[in-house]
Every structure is written in structure tokens, then in C-alpha cells.
Design an enzyme around this catalytic site. Structure first.
Site, short mmCIF file in Angstrom:
data_model
loop_
_atom_site.label_atom_id
_atom_site.label_comp_id
_atom_site.label_asym_id
_atom_site.label_seq_id
_atom_site.Cartn_x
_atom_site.Cartn_y
_atom_site.Cartn_z
N HIS A 263 0.94 -1.16 -0.05
CA HIS A 263 -0.02 0.14 -0.11
C HIS A 263 0.89 1.42 -0.04
O HIS A 263 0.54 2.35 -0.53
CB HIS A 263 -0.91 -0.04 1.32
CG HIS A 263 -1.89 -1.20 1.32
ND1 HIS A 263 -2.92 -1.33 2.28
CD2 HIS A 263 -2.26 -1.77 0.35
CE1 HIS A 263 -3.57 -2.37 2.17
NE2 HIS A 263 -3.09 -2.90 0.81
N HIS B 159 -9.61 -2.16 -5.46
CA HIS B 159 -8.18 -2.52 -4.50
C HIS B 159 -7.30 -3.29 -5.28
O HIS B 159 -6.10 -3.33 -4.94
CB HIS B 159 -8.88 -2.98 -3.17
CG HIS B 159 -7.65 -3.33 -2.28
ND1 HIS B 159 -7.13 -2.25 -1.27
CD2 HIS B 159 -6.86 -4.45 -1.99
CE1 HIS B 159 -6.02 -2.58 -0.70
NE2 HIS B 159 -5.83 -3.98 -0.99
N ASP C 107 -3.46 -2.63 -5.58
CA ASP C 107 -2.18 -3.73 -5.37
C ASP C 107 -1.34 -3.96 -6.55
O ASP C 107 -0.04 -4.10 -6.29
CB ASP C 107 -2.85 -4.82 -4.84
CG ASP C 107 -3.30 -5.08 -3.51
OD1 ASP C 107 -2.86 -4.11 -2.59
OD2 ASP C 107 -4.02 -6.22 -3.20
N HIS D 125 -1.36 -11.25 -5.39
CA HIS D 125 0.08 -10.60 -5.33
C HIS D 125 0.94 -11.58 -5.94
O HIS D 125 1.90 -11.18 -6.64
CB HIS D 125 0.56 -10.51 -3.85
CG HIS D 125 -0.29 -9.56 -3.05
ND1 HIS D 125 0.08 -8.16 -3.55
CD2 HIS D 125 -0.91 -9.38 -1.95
CE1 HIS D 125 -0.70 -7.50 -2.81
NE2 HIS D 125 -1.25 -8.00 -1.75
N HIS E 33 -8.22 -20.30 -19.45
CA HIS E 33 -9.59 -19.81 -19.45
C HIS E 33 -10.67 -20.46 -20.30
O HIS E 33 -10.88 -20.29 -21.41
CB HIS E 33 -9.32 -18.44 -19.84
CG HIS E 33 -10.28 -17.24 -19.73
ND1 HIS E 33 -11.67 -17.34 -20.50
CD2 HIS E 33 -10.56 -16.50 -18.65
CE1 HIS E 33 -12.20 -16.03 -19.92
NE2 HIS E 33 -11.61 -15.80 -18.90
#
Length: 444
Positions: free
Chosen positions: A77, A233, A237, A260, A345
Site C-alpha cells: 500500500h 483495491h 495492489d 500478489h 480460461h
């Protein structure tokens, strides 16, 4: 653009979300080419830790970096706030092993940067302008970076626990970052909490520092700051995680179900490409797009390759079958099981990703725009999309028929077009796309 540092020293205190430690973080001005460096002032010798792909030691629900035996946890952050605010050089002193979680967003860190007042320095800012597509795929998760004149992030957040999907595409600059990204808070799923506590994590976590998701219910001490706060958010990140490159990135990042660890794998690949180019091993960037003659109404794959800079695996137009009055175009994209994204996918049920359908429409629209502007020494750069709709899945064996119509070209600077993809006469997706018209690079 010049490098930037901060004018004055600023501090903030809080609790580490995983360690539960009380900690104070102080940002200090730094000289040109210093970069962003953390200093553990609670340890003997005040060791310094520089973010970078080689310094990452842990990616379980946080970004931990280290140097030797010294570590600092949950840096994403802070790095996101500095990167989003375009601050290049700063020394960050911390009197503990983890940065404060605060409210789970980067808002307080971004405000701290504003309080410190970013200022320009004498040296130019260093950029890595990505020259070729780079991707990482893992099951149904993927993250792709493609060449782009700026930093843009397109992200889709999907989970298997019942919360609705969220999708957002943003140009990242200090104003957009502060208003649209920094306030978005961390989140955790209720059924993960017990396991994280067993792992010794989130010992300092509470509803003051994020959102807990239980089914379709979002639990927090205040209302959601955005309807799509979760995907915002995720973008926050990504910005923090790619800062480990150590230079400002020019690219369009397209992410689906990322986290992450996947962000780190992309950053490693970007770092490898940066090293190749620094050593002169990389291929030169593509030349400016070829001209599209006003008499051309059909382009085979060889002409498409002449016109578009894209290459495998990111060329999305196989053929242009018609151009009408220079205002309307019909192109073809054959969707085969050989497409690399079908590996992840999704395994067992291959589907063409929605973001790649948008890219297909943008490339087709770009060809049509080049008919108008390439003779003037201009190029069209994809800026944004609006009114995006996906109506039915696209699977291997389908043939996408892309229809493009130019709506408006304003002052030879901005162009908009309406696009839709059809399969067997049925509309499967549609979008309005916008392009910036700019001078083509000097080939000399």
C-alpha cells in the site's frame, strides 16, 4: 518529465495488520536516482531494504521484502501510494517489521504524500516503455501487459463464493489514483479468517482495516466507498506490486482474478525484458504503422501485419473483408483451440476472455482510423471504452465478425467508434471505443 521527491518529512502511526505491532512510518526526502528505500530504524545498524524483484521473500496475503535476515512486511500500500502519486525518490523509516495497515486502503499514505508536497528534481524520470506483450496465466487467472503510451490498468475481479463480478479500466495518473484507487480498502472472505489466524496472520486485523465478505454481504464499519471497491483495491495492489521494477512502467495491464503472486510473476517477466533491452538483446520496437490506402476495401493477413504493430499472441484480426465509404469496416477473427489463453480460461470449458474481445474491437477500429489519418503522419492510440456489453460466450470454432463504425473525429485529436462482434449473425459483445490521434514517431 522530471524525477520527484518530497519537500518535507512526514510521519504516520498505526498497527501492522498481520503482526499486530504498533509502528510509526516516516517518509523523508531523497536525492535523484535514490529510488524508494525502506530503513528499519528499530534494528541495530538501521539496515536498508530496497524493493525489487530479487528482494521479495513472501507473497502469502502480503508483499514482504528483505535483505539478508532483515525483512519488512506488507509494503504494497505504501509503494502503491508513492507510485500512484509519481514520487520516485524517498527514504521510508519504519520502527517495526510491518507498515501500518491504517484503514486497509492507500488513502492515508496518498494524503501523507500530498502533505509532504511532491517536488520536481533536476534529473529526468526513468521509464520502461514495454515493447512486446508479456503474459502470465495460471488456471483461470491471468495478467497481461501490452505496449501503451502511459499506464493503464484493466482489471476483472471474480470469485467463486457468490459475490458479483467487478470490472474496471483506468488510466493511472496522480489525480485518478487519489480519487479512484487510493480509497479502496482491503478485503477478506469470512471463511478464510480462521485459516489465516492459524497461519499467524491478521493478528492486527479488524473491521477498521478492511472489508469482510460473507456470501453476498459486505461487512465493514462504514458503507462501501465505491460499488466496485473490490476491483479498485485489486488495481491498487497491482500498482504497488509492479513498482518493484524500480522504474516507471508504460504499459496497459489487463488482469483477471489476479493476486500478489501473479502480479509478482508478471513483474519478474517485465524485469527480465528490461534487462534484455538494457543489454541490447531485445528486438527493436515496431515501426510506425503502414498507411492504409483510400482505395483499399480488403486486407488479407499480410496487409493486417503491415498495418498493425501487434504480433503473436496479441494480434486479434485475421482479415478485413470490407471497408465502406471509409466509415464502416467488417473484419474477421477466427477463434481456434490453439489460442494460448484457452489453457487457463477455463480448463474443461474454454471461453474467449471478455477483455480480449474488447481488444479485438479496438484493433479493428484502429485499422479503420488509419485509413483516415495515416496519410497525415498520425497514429491512433486506444484510450478507453464505454457501454461495454457481453451477451453470450465465445468458444473455440467460432468466427468473430467485427463490425466497426466511426462516430466522430474531433479536431483530428480524438476519435470515437461503435463496435460489435457477431457469431453466426448474433451479437456476442459490443463497445464504444475512443482513440487519441497523435503524431507518428519519427522513423529516423
Amino acid at each position: 518529465m522530471k524525477q520527484r521527491t518530497i519537500l518535507r518529512e512526514v510521519s504516520i502511526s498505526g498497527t501492522g495488520v498481520h503482526t499486530g505491532e504498533k509502528v510509526t512510518l516516516t517518509m523523508k526526502p531523497a536525492p535523484v536516482d535514490h529510488g524508494i528505500v525502506f530503513r528499519r530504524i528499530d534494528l541495530y545498524g538501521k539496515p536498508e531494504i530496497r524493493p525489487g524483484v530479487g528482494s521479495v521473500t513472501d507473497l502469502v496475503r502480503r508483499y514482504t521484502i528483505g535483505s539478508g535476515h532483515h525483512k519488512i512486511h506488507t509494503v504494497e500500500h505504501v509503494l502503491s501510494a508513492l507510485t500512484g502519486s509519481r514520487v520516485d525518490n524517498v527514504l521510508i523509516e519504519v520502527n517495526g517489521s510491518e507498515t501500518p495497515i491504517l484503514d486497509g486502503s492507500a488513502k492515508h499514505y496518498a494524503n501523507l504524500v500530498l502533505q509532504a508536497e511532491p517536488i520536481e528534481q533536476e534529473s529526468d524520470r526513468k521509464y520502461f516503455a514495454l515493447d512486446t506483450p508479456i503474459s502470465v496465466t495460471e488456471g483461470n487467472r491471468s495478467i497481461i501487459a501490452i505496449p501503451y503510451n502511459g499506464l493503464k490498468i484493466t482489471c476483472t475481479h471474480i470469485d467463486d463464493r457468490g459475490s458479483p463480478p467487478q470490472h474496471l479500466s483506468l488510466e493511472i495518473d496522480p489525480e485518478n489514483y487519489l480519487a479512484s484507487v487510493a480509497p479502496a480498502r482491503s478485503f477478506v472472505f469470512y471463511d478464510e479468517v480462521e485459516e489465516l489466524l492459524k497461519m499467524g496472520l491478521i493478528r492486527g486485523g479488524s473491521l477498521d482495516s478492511g472489508i469482510v465478505i460473507r456470501g453476498e454481504t459486505m461487512i465493514s464499519k462504514e458503507p462501501l466507498r465505491f460499488e466496485d471497491e473490490l476491483v479498485r483495491h485489486k488495481i491498487l495492489d497491482i500498482i504497488g506490486d509492479i513498482s518493484h521494477l524500480g522504474v516507471a512502467l508504460k504499459a496497459h495491464i489487463i488482469a483477471v482474478r489476479t493476486g500478489h503472486r501473479l502480479n509478482y510473476e508478471l513483474t519478474k517477466k517485465l524485469d527480465q525484458r528490461l534487462d534484455q533491452l538494457s543489454e541490447g538483446k531485445g528486438k527493436p520496437a515496431p515501426e510506425a504503422a503502414a498507411k492504409v490506402a483510400s482505395t483499399e476495401t480488403y486486407l488479407d493477413i499480410r496487409r493486417v501485419l503491415d498495418v498493425l504493430p501487434h504480433r503473436y499472441p496479441f494480434l486479434m484480426v485475421d482479415r478485413v473483408v470490407s471497408i465502406k465509404d471509409g466509415e464502416e469496416l467488417v473484419a474477421i477473427k477466427n477463434v481456434t483451440i490453439n489460442e494460448p489463453y484457452f489453457l487457463g480460461h477455463y480448463p474443461g470449458r474454454p471461453l474467449m476472455p471478455a477483455v480480449l474481445q474488447i481488444e479485438t474491437m479496438a484493433q479493428a477500429a484502429g485499422i479503420l482510423l488509419l485509413r483516415h489519418i495515416s496519410s497525415e503522419g498520425k497514429v491512433a492510440l486506444f484510450m478507453s471504452c464505454d457501454n461495454v456489453k457481453f451477451r453470450q460466450p465465445v468458444t473455440p470454432g467460432d468466427q468473430l465478425e467485427i463490425h466497426v463504425k466511426i462516430n466522430r473525429i474531433r479536431a483530428r485529436k480524438i476519435a470515437t467508434a461503435s463496435c460489435q462482434c457477431e457469431v453466426a449473425g448474433k451479437v456476442v459483445s459490443s463497445a464504444d471505443v475512443m482513440f487519441a490521434i497523435m503524431d507518428a514517431p519519427d522513423e529516423s
